[in-house]
Design a protein around this motif. Sequence first.
Motif, short mmCIF file in Angstrom:
data_model
loop_
_atom_site.label_atom_id
_atom_site.label_comp_id
_atom_site.label_asym_id
_atom_site.label_seq_id
_atom_site.Cartn_x
_atom_site.Cartn_y
_atom_site.Cartn_z
N LEU A 173 12.90 -6.10 6.74
CA LEU A 173 11.55 -5.62 6.06
C LEU A 173 12.27 -4.75 4.77
O LEU A 173 12.77 -3.69 5.00
CB LEU A 173 10.69 -4.64 6.90
N VAL A 231 0.80 -1.07 0.04
CA VAL A 231 -0.06 0.06 0.07
C VAL A 231 0.81 1.34 -0.22
O VAL A 231 1.82 1.33 0.86
CB VAL A 231 -0.91 0.16 1.31
N GLU A 250 2.38 11.06 17.64
CA GLU A 250 1.54 12.63 17.83
C GLU A 250 0.06 12.44 16.81
O GLU A 250 -0.95 13.24 17.21
CB GLU A 250 2.71 13.30 16.81
N ALA A 282 7.22 7.06 -0.63
CA ALA A 282 8.42 6.87 0.28
C ALA A 282 8.16 5.81 1.29
O ALA A 282 6.80 5.80 1.86
CB ALA A 282 9.01 8.03 0.81
N VAL A 335 10.31 1.98 15.32
CA VAL A 335 9.21 2.10 14.04
C VAL A 335 7.66 2.05 14.60
O VAL A 335 6.81 2.74 13.86
CB VAL A 335 9.62 0.77 13.27
N GLY A 361 5.93 14.13 3.65
CA GLY A 361 5.55 13.88 5.03
C GLY A 361 4.66 12.87 4.82
O GLY A 361 3.56 13.20 4.28
N GLY A 362 4.52 11.74 5.41
CA GLY A 362 3.53 10.88 5.49
C GLY A 362 2.35 11.15 6.38
O GLY A 362 1.30 10.34 6.40
N SER A 363 2.62 11.91 7.57
CA SER A 363 1.47 12.21 8.43
C SER A 363 0.18 12.96 7.90
O SER A 363 -0.94 12.75 7.97
CB SER A 363 1.91 12.95 9.50
N LYS A 402 17.69 0.67 5.90
CA LYS A 402 17.48 1.35 7.20
C LYS A 402 17.94 0.52 8.38
O LYS A 402 18.22 -0.84 8.18
CB LYS A 402 15.81 1.46 7.54
N ILE A 444 5.81 5.16 14.68
CA ILE A 444 5.98 6.08 13.50
C ILE A 444 5.04 5.71 12.35
O ILE A 444 4.16 6.45 11.91
CB ILE A 444 7.39 6.10 12.99
N LEU A 454 0.94 5.00 0.41
CA LEU A 454 0.37 6.03 0.64
C LEU A 454 1.30 7.32 1.02
O LEU A 454 1.35 8.48 0.29
CB LEU A 454 -0.48 5.96 2.00
N ILE A 498 7.73 2.62 1.50
CA ILE A 498 6.71 1.44 1.46
C ILE A 498 7.06 0.24 1.69
O ILE A 498 8.21 -0.29 0.83
CB ILE A 498 6.03 1.64 -0.13
N THR A 511 1.82 8.53 13.08
CA THR A 511 2.78 8.45 14.32
C THR A 511 2.00 8.77 15.60
O THR A 511 0.95 9.14 15.57
CB THR A 511 3.85 9.82 14.24
N THR A 523 11.82 -1.88 2.38
CA THR A 523 11.04 -0.59 2.46
C THR A 523 11.64 0.17 1.04
O THR A 523 12.87 -0.03 0.79
CB THR A 523 11.18 0.24 3.59
C1 LIG Z 1 9.41 0.61 8.57
C2 LIG Z 1 8.36 1.25 7.83
C3 LIG Z 1 7.45 1.04 6.86
C4 LIG Z 1 6.41 1.68 6.41
N1 LIG Z 1 5.58 1.32 5.43
C5 LIG Z 1 4.72 2.16 4.83
C6 LIG Z 1 3.92 1.57 3.75
O1 LIG Z 1 3.96 0.33 3.46
N2 LIG Z 1 3.01 2.26 3.07
C7 LIG Z 1 2.93 3.58 3.45
O2 LIG Z 1 2.30 4.52 2.71
N3 LIG Z 1 3.94 4.23 4.22
C8 LIG Z 1 4.69 3.49 4.92
N4 LIG Z 1 5.45 3.94 6.04
C9 LIG Z 1 5.46 5.46 6.44
C10 LIG Z 1 4.91 6.01 7.60
O3 LIG Z 1 3.64 5.64 7.40
C11 LIG Z 1 5.38 7.22 7.81
O4 LIG Z 1 6.70 7.21 8.23
C12 LIG Z 1 4.56 8.05 8.84
O5 LIG Z 1 3.22 8.16 8.35
C13 LIG Z 1 5.18 9.21 9.31
O6 LIG Z 1 5.25 10.00 8.00
P1 LIG Z 1 6.85 10.90 7.75
O7 LIG Z 1 7.88 9.57 8.11
O8 LIG Z 1 6.86 11.26 6.56
O9 LIG Z 1 6.90 11.53 9.03
P2 LIG Z 1 6.38 13.25 9.14
O10 LIG Z 1 4.88 12.98 8.79
O11 LIG Z 1 7.31 13.94 8.40
O12 LIG Z 1 6.44 13.50 10.54
C14 LIG Z 1 7.54 13.83 11.18
C15 LIG Z 1 7.48 14.40 12.72
O13 LIG Z 1 6.28 15.42 12.68
C16 LIG Z 1 5.24 15.10 13.43
N5 LIG Z 1 4.11 15.61 12.81
C17 LIG Z 1 3.64 15.58 11.57
N6 LIG Z 1 2.45 15.94 11.24
C18 LIG Z 1 2.04 16.35 12.68
C19 LIG Z 1 0.74 16.77 13.03
N7 LIG Z 1 -0.29 17.26 12.21
N8 LIG Z 1 0.61 17.09 14.44
C20 LIG Z 1 1.69 16.61 15.30
N9 LIG Z 1 2.80 16.02 14.85
C21 LIG Z 1 3.00 15.94 13.70
C22 LIG Z 1 5.38 13.42 13.36
O14 LIG Z 1 4.41 12.88 14.26
C23 LIG Z 1 6.59 13.17 13.42
O15 LIG Z 1 7.10 13.22 14.59
C24 LIG Z 1 6.45 3.00 6.64
C25 LIG Z 1 7.28 3.56 7.59
C26 LIG Z 1 8.21 2.96 8.26
C27 LIG Z 1 9.39 3.51 9.12
#
Ligand SMILES: Cc1cc2nc3c(=O)[nH]c(=O)nc-3n(C[C@H](O)[C@H](O)[C@H](O)COP(=O)(O)OP(=O)(O)OC[C@H]3O[C@@H](n4cnc5c(N)ncnc54)[C@H](O)[C@@H]3O)c2cc1C
Length: 378
Positions: A207, A124, A364, A156, A355, A131-133, A201, A358, A126, A158, A362, A209
């Motif tokens: 795993l 999947v 947060e 990113a 992990v 920024g994944g959040s 990583k 996150i 997404l 994934i 996350t 990614t």
């Molecule tokens: C091992 C691994 C496997 C993964 N597999 C997948 C996958 O299969 N598919 C997929 O789509 N994604 C995957 N991910 C991505 C994962 O979902 C994202 O890493 C996660 O959603 C956070 O996004 P980011 O890393 O870009 O951090 P960011 O979104 O950039 O966040 C950075 C920091 O800012 C904080 N922050 C961001 N927005 C807010 C807010 N609104 N309020 C408060 N704090 C905030 C976060 O909590 C974090 O501490 C994977 C990640 C890892 C580590």
Amino acid sequence: MFHTTLFTPAHEALREEVSAFLEAEILPHHAAWAAAGAIPREAWHMAGRAGLLCRTLPREMGGHGGSFLESVVIIEELARLRISGLLTCLQSDIVAPFLHRLGTRAQQQAWLPGFASGAVLGAVALSEPQGGSDLAGLRTTATRHGEGLVLDGRKAHISNGSQADLMIVAARRPGAGGEKAISLVLVEAERPGVTRRAIPKSAMPALNTAEIDLDGCLVPAANLLGAEGTGFLYLMTFLGMERLVLAIYAQASSERILRELIGDCDARALLEHQNTRFSLADLYADCAVNRAYLDGCIRAADAGRPDPKAACVAKLRTTNTLRQAAALGVQFRGAAGISGASGQRATQDMLDSAVQSIWGGTSEVMRDVIGRSLGSVL
Ligand SMILES: Cc1cc2nc3c(=O)[nH]c(=O)nc-3n(C[C@H](O)[C@H](O)[C@H](O)COP(=O)(O)OP(=O)(O)OC[C@H]3O[C@@H](n4cnc5c(N)ncnc54)[C@H](O)[C@@H]3O)c2cc1C
């Protein structure tokens, strides 16, 4: 370690089978796979043959027609044995349900039997590099082009990204902001315009990614998964289940660390120190309470009433406890917590535990989701 009334003797028999398979066929190779950063495809076939894939999928779609509790047993055994590469739950309980719930009959027939046998690996996609959040702000576009859709953008981190045969990609209508412009699109890995790079990583190294580039990637309109423009709504529903799955993995990981740590501290007479006893008592109490809360979430999901907000609470609490457990796993072993085989295990536990708070949203973001709902609990 903690009393639970979730499981029947049949579930415990399944647990025995699953752990026997994992110990004999997977554990001996896991370190080599961690060094390589990927799992060989044959391991997925073996997992399929051993019945670890798609337990809840109906038999006519290639699955086992089982209950969610069977999935829970498998997730717990993966965590108990520190298996972080061949995470069958990603395929079975996170990716496959998208196709099962949203797919057309043709999409289901094309892909789901392979998901269950291990012949097809799914992902999947997404998250994006910016920024994944902020899922609502994703930038990948899906542009109508004749009878098809053209995808452009970058995904990113994934899971199984550079090995997957099929990716469920979230993309938006170009020029349209907001959640209602987002759709889910099936993208076969061999399509022109798909480029993938594995991301090395330190945490959960076995795993795979990956970063995935979509550059003018044309897919037929029949590859839309669910109705156009409803992708964000679907994601919010499915993310609830994903968070529950990750909470189950985190809880089982905490219980494993706690069990090992009590054993080690006992063997070295460290339980004679009040501080050690108090710290482990706090950890035990947190694990016990988390277990009870999580069991309630599991029971509701098993009865077909999953609660996405409760899943956020469960993920927030279980992953927080896991991080504390992993930190104590290093500290209470002294220098042995960072050296030798025990140190390697304990420091890897710390990295892997990071992990959990996150991915899948996350901590947060979990707090944000819970916090925004507070007005309605009065
Ligand atoms: C091992 C691994 C496997 C993964 N597999 C997948 C996958 O299969 N598919 C997929 O789509 N994604 C995957 N991910 C991505 C994962 O979902 C994202 O890493 C996660 O959603 C956070 O996004 P980011 O890393 O870009 O951090 P960011 O979104 O950039 O966040 C950075 C920091 O800012 C904080 N922050 C961001 N927005 C807010 C807010 N609104 N309020 C408060 N704090 C905030 C976060 O909590 C974090 O501490 C994977 C990640 C890892 C580590």
